[in-house]
Design a protein around this motif. Structure first.
Motif, short mmCIF file in Angstrom:
data_model
loop_
_atom_site.label_atom_id
_atom_site.label_comp_id
_atom_site.label_asym_id
_atom_site.label_seq_id
_atom_site.Cartn_x
_atom_site.Cartn_y
_atom_site.Cartn_z
N GLY A 40 -22.14 -26.13 -56.93
CA GLY A 40 -22.68 -24.90 -57.88
C GLY A 40 -21.44 -24.02 -58.38
N ASP A 41 -20.27 -24.62 -58.54
CA ASP A 41 -19.06 -23.71 -59.22
C ASP A 41 -19.29 -23.73 -60.51
OD1 ASP A 41 -16.57 -22.44 -59.64
OD2 ASP A 41 -15.54 -23.87 -58.32
N PHE A 42 -19.86 -22.71 -61.03
CA PHE A 42 -20.28 -22.50 -62.45
C PHE A 42 -19.22 -22.38 -63.20
CE2 PHE A 42 -22.11 -19.73 -65.86
CZ PHE A 42 -22.93 -20.72 -66.50
N GLU B 85 -32.61 -24.18 -57.36
CA GLU B 85 -32.05 -24.31 -56.63
C GLU B 85 -30.31 -24.31 -56.99
OE1 GLU B 85 -30.73 -28.65 -54.52
OE2 GLU B 85 -32.64 -28.22 -54.17
N ARG B 86 -30.08 -24.86 -57.96
CA ARG B 86 -28.62 -24.87 -58.54
C ARG B 86 -28.30 -23.68 -59.33
NH1 ARG B 86 -27.82 -30.18 -61.26
NH2 ARG B 86 -28.05 -30.88 -59.03
N GLY B 87 -29.33 -23.06 -60.07
CA GLY B 87 -29.14 -21.92 -60.84
C GLY B 87 -28.63 -22.27 -62.27
N PHE B 88 -28.40 -23.31 -62.42
CA PHE B 88 -27.94 -23.77 -64.04
C PHE B 88 -28.36 -25.14 -64.27
CE2 PHE B 88 -24.16 -24.26 -61.32
CZ PHE B 88 -23.54 -25.28 -62.04
N THR C 138 -26.25 -28.07 -70.16
CA THR C 138 -26.47 -27.14 -70.99
C THR C 138 -25.67 -26.07 -70.93
OG1 THR C 138 -28.07 -25.83 -69.75
CG2 THR C 138 -28.87 -27.53 -71.52
N ALA C 139 -25.01 -25.78 -69.56
CA ALA C 139 -23.82 -24.81 -69.25
C ALA C 139 -22.76 -25.27 -70.25
CB ALA C 139 -23.61 -24.74 -67.76
N VAL C 140 -22.49 -26.43 -70.24
CA VAL C 140 -21.30 -26.88 -71.04
C VAL C 140 -21.33 -26.74 -72.44
CG1 VAL C 140 -19.92 -28.99 -71.57
CG2 VAL C 140 -20.39 -28.59 -69.28
N LEU C 141 -22.72 -27.14 -72.98
CA LEU C 141 -23.05 -26.79 -74.43
C LEU C 141 -22.89 -25.25 -74.68
CD1 LEU C 141 -25.97 -29.33 -74.69
CD2 LEU C 141 -23.50 -29.61 -75.18
N ASN D 285 -14.48 -42.08 -62.69
CA ASN D 285 -13.45 -42.19 -61.45
C ASN D 285 -13.54 -41.25 -60.75
OD1 ASN D 285 -12.35 -40.16 -62.64
ND2 ASN D 285 -10.46 -41.18 -63.57
N GLU D 286 -12.51 -41.20 -59.34
CA GLU D 286 -12.65 -40.22 -58.61
C GLU D 286 -12.41 -39.05 -58.93
OE1 GLU D 286 -13.33 -41.06 -55.38
OE2 GLU D 286 -14.04 -42.86 -56.09
N GLY D 287 -11.40 -38.75 -59.97
CA GLY D 287 -11.38 -37.31 -60.41
C GLY D 287 -12.60 -36.73 -61.08
N MET D 288 -13.35 -37.59 -61.81
CA MET D 288 -14.66 -37.28 -62.32
C MET D 288 -15.61 -36.86 -61.15
SD MET D 288 -16.69 -36.22 -64.87
CE MET D 288 -15.43 -36.42 -66.25
N LYS D 289 -15.62 -37.64 -60.36
CA LYS D 289 -16.73 -37.44 -59.24
C LYS D 289 -16.31 -36.19 -58.52
CE LYS D 289 -17.46 -42.58 -58.39
NZ LYS D 289 -17.35 -43.55 -57.44
N ASP D 290 -15.09 -35.79 -58.37
CA ASP D 290 -14.78 -34.69 -57.49
C ASP D 290 -14.98 -33.45 -58.48
OD1 ASP D 290 -13.63 -36.04 -55.49
OD2 ASP D 290 -11.38 -35.90 -56.07
N TRP D 291 -14.71 -33.47 -59.66
CA TRP D 291 -15.02 -32.32 -60.45
C TRP D 291 -16.51 -32.27 -60.43
CZ3 TRP D 291 -18.13 -32.51 -65.16
CH2 TRP D 291 -18.16 -31.38 -65.96
N LEU D 292 -17.27 -33.25 -60.83
CA LEU D 292 -18.84 -33.06 -60.60
C LEU D 292 -19.47 -32.58 -59.41
CD1 LEU D 292 -20.10 -36.30 -62.73
CD2 LEU D 292 -20.67 -34.06 -63.13
#
Length: 227
Positions: free
Chosen positions: A96-98, A132-135, A139-142, A82-89
């Motif tokens: 790139g907000d790690f 480009e992204r750095g992560f 896998t960063a979440v895992l 949804n929109e909230g998930m899209k905003d977070w992603l």
């Protein structure tokens, strides 16, 4: 403690267990406002094959069943796209907000505890995209959730982001993945669970599942943060 998304202070009552065992107190949490931005997928009212909101098998899964008659990929999404998930992603992956990897780490860990698998395989990024992204957003979440996984897939070439393509253009994409050396032995006769950030058309996960299937696993399932 602070909300792991908006960083606002969160006040909450501790449970009796948390009072007795302080280690059970979560180190990060979503505030009420940020929690409301996510919608968990109800497994009782969705497509049994992919997790999309539907009363029966959705048209996407019927198409995949025709395209890949040799195996069935049962998928589950944790949250609705949804929109909230899209905003977070967007903020986490594209901007790139790690730090935002913590937002869903506990949810992913809880969801994975409901699976029986021998090998958890994340969908990879190409070298160019990773640099480009750095992560890798998966896998960063895992890693944050202290979940073990095996990187058995490679993505040699960067592709145009699938979100910019039409469904017909996505379906026309050729196999983008390859296997690392020795992957066949680690996959054969094992229960494989693929994990990605988002399942939209299913093209990415079916490409990965097709390659995994060639190694004769005992089973293949997949899960994503969002569907």
């Amino acid at each position: 403690m602070r909300c792991n998304w908006c960083k606002q202070m969160v006040l909450r009552d501790l449970s009796m267990l948390e009072l007795l065992w302080p280690l059970l107190i979560p180190t990060s949490i979503r505030c009420h406002a940020c929690e409301k931005r996510f919608a968990r997928i109800d497994g009782q009212t969705c497509c049994p094959s992919c997790g999309k909101h539907a009363s029966t098998y959705c048209s996407d899964c019927q198409s995949w069943a025709s395209a890949y008659p040799g195996f069935t990929l049962k998928h589950r999404g944790i949250f609705a796209y949804n929109e909230g998930m899209k905003d977070w992603l967007h903020q986490y992956k594209l901007m790139g907000d790690f730090r935002l990897r913590e937002v869903v780490a506990a949810d992913v860990k809880k969801a994975l505890k409901t699976y029986r698998y021998d090998c958890l395989i994340p969908i990879p990024l190409s070298v160019d995209r990773y640099n480009e992204r750095g992560f890798n957003q998966v896998t960063a979440v895992l890693d944050t959730a202290a979940i073990a996984y095996q990187e058995l897939l490679l993505k040699p070439v960067s592709l145009v982001p699938l979100a910019t393509l039409s469904k017909i253009e996505r379906m026309a994409i050729q196999q983008p993945f390859s296997l690392v050396d020795g992957a066949e032995e680690q996959i054969k006769e094992k229960r494989i669970l693929l994990i990605d950030d988002v399942y939209t058309s299913g093209r990415t996960l079916y490409h990965a599942a097709e390659l995994i299937h060639s190694c004769q696993p005992a089973s293949i399932e997949s899960i994503s943060f969002a569907r």
